[in-house]
Design a protein around this motif. Sequence first.
Motif, mmCIF file in Angstrom:
data_model
loop_
_atom_site.group_PDB
_atom_site.id
_atom_site.type_symbol
_atom_site.label_atom_id
_atom_site.label_comp_id
_atom_site.label_asym_id
_atom_site.label_seq_id
_atom_site.Cartn_x
_atom_site.Cartn_y
_atom_site.Cartn_z
ATOM 1 N N LEU A 146 50.287 -72.797 15.258
ATOM 2 C CA LEU A 146 49.584 -72.702 14.055
ATOM 3 C C LEU A 146 47.908 -72.391 13.940
ATOM 4 O O LEU A 146 47.397 -72.380 12.610
ATOM 5 C CB LEU A 146 50.508 -73.877 13.793
ATOM 6 C CG LEU A 146 51.889 -74.491 13.625
ATOM 7 C CD1 LEU A 146 52.133 -75.721 13.616
ATOM 8 C CD2 LEU A 146 51.448 -73.501 12.470
ATOM 9 N N ALA A 147 47.561 -73.276 14.960
ATOM 10 C CA ALA A 147 46.139 -73.628 14.926
ATOM 11 C C ALA A 147 45.332 -72.303 15.236
ATOM 12 O O ALA A 147 44.115 -71.425 13.972
ATOM 13 C CB ALA A 147 45.380 -73.653 16.236
ATOM 14 N N ALA A 148 45.476 -70.371 15.654
ATOM 15 C CA ALA A 148 45.527 -69.489 15.305
ATOM 16 C C ALA A 148 45.598 -68.864 13.932
ATOM 17 O O ALA A 148 44.779 -68.580 13.285
ATOM 18 C CB ALA A 148 45.981 -68.651 16.731
ATOM 19 N N LYS A 202 41.683 -69.232 7.728
ATOM 20 C CA LYS A 202 40.369 -69.966 7.218
ATOM 21 C C LYS A 202 38.659 -68.510 6.882
ATOM 22 O O LYS A 202 38.149 -68.854 6.536
ATOM 23 C CB LYS A 202 39.442 -71.126 8.347
ATOM 24 C CG LYS A 202 39.060 -71.659 8.107
ATOM 25 C CD LYS A 202 38.495 -73.015 7.700
ATOM 26 C CE LYS A 202 36.969 -73.472 7.963
ATOM 27 N NZ LYS A 202 36.281 -74.057 6.509
ATOM 28 N N THR A 203 38.867 -67.556 8.528
ATOM 29 C CA THR A 203 37.729 -66.625 8.806
ATOM 30 C C THR A 203 38.199 -65.533 7.269
ATOM 31 O O THR A 203 36.993 -65.130 6.752
ATOM 32 C CB THR A 203 38.795 -65.974 9.598
ATOM 33 O OG1 THR A 203 38.347 -66.974 10.694
ATOM 34 C CG2 THR A 203 37.306 -64.567 10.201
ATOM 35 N N THR A 204 39.298 -64.999 6.661
ATOM 36 C CA THR A 204 39.426 -64.269 6.365
ATOM 37 C C THR A 204 39.296 -64.787 4.589
ATOM 38 O O THR A 204 38.677 -64.344 3.786
ATOM 39 C CB THR A 204 41.004 -63.866 6.167
ATOM 40 O OG1 THR A 204 41.693 -64.895 5.725
ATOM 41 C CG2 THR A 204 41.176 -63.591 6.696
ATOM 42 N N GLY A 205 38.952 -66.231 4.556
ATOM 43 C CA GLY A 205 38.606 -67.058 3.466
ATOM 44 C C GLY A 205 39.919 -67.185 2.513
ATOM 45 O O GLY A 205 39.889 -67.291 1.579
ATOM 46 N N LEU A 222 40.129 -75.819 4.093
ATOM 47 C CA LEU A 222 40.307 -77.191 4.289
ATOM 48 C C LEU A 222 39.609 -78.338 4.700
ATOM 49 O O LEU A 222 38.207 -78.197 3.948
ATOM 50 C CB LEU A 222 40.165 -76.808 5.710
ATOM 51 C CG LEU A 222 41.820 -75.595 6.438
ATOM 52 C CD1 LEU A 222 41.224 -75.430 7.996
ATOM 53 C CD2 LEU A 222 42.463 -76.464 5.725
ATOM 54 N N GLU A 223 39.769 -79.195 3.980
ATOM 55 C CA GLU A 223 39.126 -81.062 4.106
ATOM 56 C C GLU A 223 39.479 -81.342 5.201
ATOM 57 O O GLU A 223 40.587 -82.407 5.162
ATOM 58 C CB GLU A 223 39.950 -81.356 2.585
ATOM 59 C CG GLU A 223 39.555 -81.694 1.485
ATOM 60 C CD GLU A 223 38.268 -80.748 1.044
ATOM 61 O OE1 GLU A 223 37.114 -81.744 1.568
ATOM 62 O OE2 GLU A 223 38.219 -80.225 0.064
ATOM 63 N N TRP A 224 38.043 -81.444 6.537
ATOM 64 C CA TRP A 224 38.690 -81.565 7.578
ATOM 65 C C TRP A 224 39.006 -83.627 7.690
ATOM 66 O O TRP A 224 39.214 -83.765 8.941
ATOM 67 C CB TRP A 224 36.888 -80.993 7.844
ATOM 68 C CG TRP A 224 37.049 -80.164 8.872
ATOM 69 C CD1 TRP A 224 36.143 -78.729 8.222
ATOM 70 C CD2 TRP A 224 38.341 -79.095 9.028
ATOM 71 N NE1 TRP A 224 36.594 -78.232 8.938
ATOM 72 C CE2 TRP A 224 38.014 -77.674 9.376
ATOM 73 C CE3 TRP A 224 39.535 -79.490 10.059
ATOM 74 C CZ2 TRP A 224 38.659 -76.764 9.998
ATOM 75 C CZ3 TRP A 224 40.529 -78.384 10.919
ATOM 76 C CH2 TRP A 224 39.938 -77.193 10.967
#
Length: 148
Positions: free
Chosen positions: A85-87, A93-96, A100-102
């Motif tokens: 899931l992290a991957a 996220k990298t592809t846009g 995410l609201e951290w």
Amino acid sequence: MSNPAPAAKSSFLAKTLGPLLSDPPWAAKSFMAASATTVAGVGAWLSDMMSPALARGGASFIGGFLVGWAFRKTLKIALLITLSLAALVAILKTTGWIHLEWNLIQSDVNRTLDWARGQAQSLKEVAVGYLPSAGAGAAGAIFGFRKK
């Protein structure tokens, strides 16, 4: 004519459960020794040769061993799922594709960890209450986690 469905079902079960049971707990030397101790203790207790303490200690070790073994298997599966899931999140996220609201994620994670700690404490209290010998159960859990 033969029906190929039972072979397919057994193949599916073998593929699904194979990795989980490839290293069964009952193959460990300490598990077999505790099982023999429990059987001997029950036999001695039933023949009025001694108290049931030996059987209770062996059974506690076996119970703890199974809990430790199951925890190790669960931990491996949870780690695999978490890393996957992290991957996936990192790629999205990298592809846009996602934003995410951290702060919200951190509060959700903290709340979930607090809940998990409470559940683990409750499980520990229940296990200690049901295991006649907490020391043997703890030793079994350690040996089960290490599978020795």
